[in-house]
Design a protein around this motif. Structure first.
Motif, short mmCIF file in Angstrom:
data_model
loop_
_atom_site.label_atom_id
_atom_site.label_comp_id
_atom_site.label_asym_id
_atom_site.label_seq_id
_atom_site.Cartn_x
_atom_site.Cartn_y
_atom_site.Cartn_z
N THR A 45 0.83 -1.20 0.00
CA THR A 45 0.00 0.00 0.00
C THR A 45 0.87 1.25 0.00
O THR A 45 1.79 1.36 0.81
N THR A 46 0.59 2.16 -0.89
CA THR A 46 1.28 3.45 -0.91
C THR A 46 0.36 4.59 -0.48
O THR A 46 0.84 5.63 -0.02
N THR A 47 -0.95 4.40 -0.63
CA THR A 47 -1.93 5.43 -0.28
C THR A 47 -3.12 4.78 0.41
O THR A 47 -3.68 3.81 -0.11
N THR A 48 -3.53 5.29 1.56
CA THR A 48 -4.66 4.74 2.29
C THR A 48 -5.97 5.37 1.80
O THR A 48 -5.98 6.23 0.92
N ALA A 49 -7.05 4.95 2.40
CA ALA A 49 -8.34 5.61 2.16
C ALA A 49 -8.26 7.04 2.69
O ALA A 49 -7.49 7.34 3.61
N SER A 50 -9.04 7.93 2.10
CA SER A 50 -8.97 9.34 2.48
C SER A 50 -9.75 9.61 3.76
O SER A 50 -10.71 8.90 4.10
N LEU A 51 -9.33 10.64 4.48
CA LEU A 51 -10.02 11.12 5.66
C LEU A 51 -10.31 12.60 5.46
O LEU A 51 -9.73 13.25 4.58
N GLY A 57 -10.83 7.79 11.82
CA GLY A 57 -11.25 6.59 11.10
C GLY A 57 -10.12 5.59 10.97
O GLY A 57 -8.94 5.93 11.10
N TRP A 58 -10.50 4.35 10.73
CA TRP A 58 -9.54 3.26 10.57
C TRP A 58 -9.04 3.22 9.14
O TRP A 58 -9.81 3.35 8.20
N VAL A 59 -7.74 3.04 8.98
CA VAL A 59 -7.13 2.84 7.68
C VAL A 59 -6.28 1.58 7.74
O VAL A 59 -5.97 1.07 8.84
N SER A 60 -5.89 1.04 6.60
CA SER A 60 -5.14 -0.21 6.58
C SER A 60 -4.02 -0.16 5.55
O SER A 60 -4.09 0.60 4.58
N PHE A 113 -5.05 0.60 11.73
CA PHE A 113 -4.83 1.54 12.82
C PHE A 113 -5.77 2.73 12.61
O PHE A 113 -6.22 3.00 11.49
N LYS A 114 -6.06 3.42 13.69
CA LYS A 114 -7.02 4.53 13.63
C LYS A 114 -6.28 5.86 13.68
O LYS A 114 -5.38 6.05 14.50
N LEU A 115 -6.67 6.77 12.81
CA LEU A 115 -6.09 8.11 12.78
C LEU A 115 -7.17 9.13 13.09
O LEU A 115 -8.27 9.06 12.55
N LYS A 116 -6.85 10.07 13.94
CA LYS A 116 -7.75 11.20 14.22
C LYS A 116 -7.09 12.45 13.63
O LYS A 116 -6.00 12.85 14.07
N VAL A 117 -7.73 13.03 12.62
CA VAL A 117 -7.17 14.15 11.89
C VAL A 117 -7.73 15.45 12.47
O VAL A 117 -8.96 15.61 12.54
N VAL A 170 -1.64 9.58 3.37
CA VAL A 170 -3.04 9.62 3.79
C VAL A 170 -3.69 10.83 3.14
O VAL A 170 -3.40 11.97 3.50
N PRO A 171 -4.55 10.63 2.14
CA PRO A 171 -5.22 11.77 1.49
C PRO A 171 -6.21 12.45 2.44
O PRO A 171 -6.86 11.79 3.26
N VAL A 172 -6.31 13.76 2.34
CA VAL A 172 -7.28 14.53 3.14
C VAL A 172 -8.20 15.27 2.18
O VAL A 172 -7.73 16.05 1.34
N GLN A 173 -9.49 15.01 2.30
CA GLN A 173 -10.49 15.65 1.44
C GLN A 173 -11.56 16.29 2.30
O GLN A 173 -11.87 15.80 3.39
N ALA A 174 -12.11 17.38 1.82
CA ALA A 174 -13.16 18.08 2.56
C ALA A 174 -14.34 17.15 2.82
O ALA A 174 -14.70 16.33 1.97
N ALA A 175 -14.94 17.29 4.00
CA ALA A 175 -16.09 16.44 4.35
C ALA A 175 -17.27 16.77 3.45
O ALA A 175 -17.45 17.91 3.02
#
Length: 288
Positions: A45-51, A57-60, A113-117, A170-175
């Protein structure tokens, strides 16, 4: 004399050619040092799901290896302000693989693991994963060596504890979507009753802290009370409405002198996102 000189020249030429061939061949002639890790454990994996900003949220991250490795343990380093949380199944100090702590050679497994942004994090960022694992003596290329000091392996056996690292974006996109949803929009109570009722909410993408509810103007004959005799009602589970989760507040409706009918009551909802906010919704009260 002349023949001797030719032989000497040919010997020197052979020596030069041999040296050049060794240099050109490079790693093909290299011999791995004793105890070197030949498992080639690595992240795919080079890029996780976006937050989104304010989201937890949990990413892997997916891993593979050429040989079977055991005792897998991964820790994550994140930028300042980003909080990392691990599964509680291992005590919360690290994370391992989904199936077990063994990564079977040539297969795949993943760590979560879980990340809180924080709300201030509006651009993508990188995390560094450090994974530690053990390799047993005699592992074959597919992880099926019998461990007898490598005597019955394929000649590629190695043993010891090793470490590999991976840098993942970890991509960051507006909610998108609503900040939260009020699930309970109407309640039915009896005239003359007095009891607690639940008003349920579901979070949007981002977490909302200091979440509380207070009812506005009440119809004649109705009183309300909040748990702990406070001025408002907090969430039952926590003061944070976690993104994507559901929770409720409890409000006591004292309808001792309230006549039957249908009433619309303002609902004042306070919370903190990037900054403290207050929104007004409504609740339909059906009194029979």
């Amino acid at each position: 004399m002349h023949r001797r000189s030719n032989r000497a020249g040919r010997s020197a030429a052979v020596a030069v050619i041999s040296t050049v061939l060794l240099l050109l061949a490079g790693p093909a002639f290299a011999i791995a040092p004793a105890g070197a890790d030949k498992s080639n454990a690595r992240a795919l994996t080079t890029t996780t799901a976006s937050l989104s900003p304010g989201q937890s949220g949990w990413v892997s991250v997916v891993w593979t290896a050429d040989q079977t490795v055991t005792d897998w343990s991964t820790t994550v380093s994140a930028p300042k302000g980003v909080t990392v949380t691990y599964p509680t199944t291992r005590g919360g100090a690290d994370t391992s693989l989904y199936g077990s702590d063994t990564l079977v050679g040539t297969t795949r497994d993943f760590t979560s693991f879980k990340l809180k942004v924080p709300y201030t994090q509006t651009t993508s960022f990188q995390v560094v994963l450090t994974s530690r694992y053990s390799v047993g003596v005699g592992n074959s290329a597919n992880g099926n060596g019998n461990g007898n000091a490598g005597n019955n392996g394929n000649g590629n056996g190695n043993s010891g504890s090793f470490t590999t690292t991976a840098t993942v974006t970890v991509p960051v996109q507006a909610a998108s979507g609503p900040t939260f949803t009020q699930q309970t929009t109407s309640l039915a109570i009896k005239a003359g009753s007095s009891g607690f009722e639940r008003i349920a909410f579901t979070g949007g993408q981002a977490d909302l802290t200091d979440f509380s509810v207070r009812l506005g103007d009440l119809p004649a004959g109705l009183e309300v009370a909040y748990p702990g005799d406070r001025a408002s009602a907090g969430l039952n589970g926590d003061q944070t409405l976690v993104g994507g989760s559901a929770d409720y507040v409890g409000v006591r409706f004292i309808a001792t002198d309230l006549r039957p009918g249908t009433y619309s009551i303002p609902v004042l909802i306070s919370y903190t996102a990037a900054a403290p906010q207050t929104r007004t919704a409504s609740l339909t009260l059906n009194v029979s």
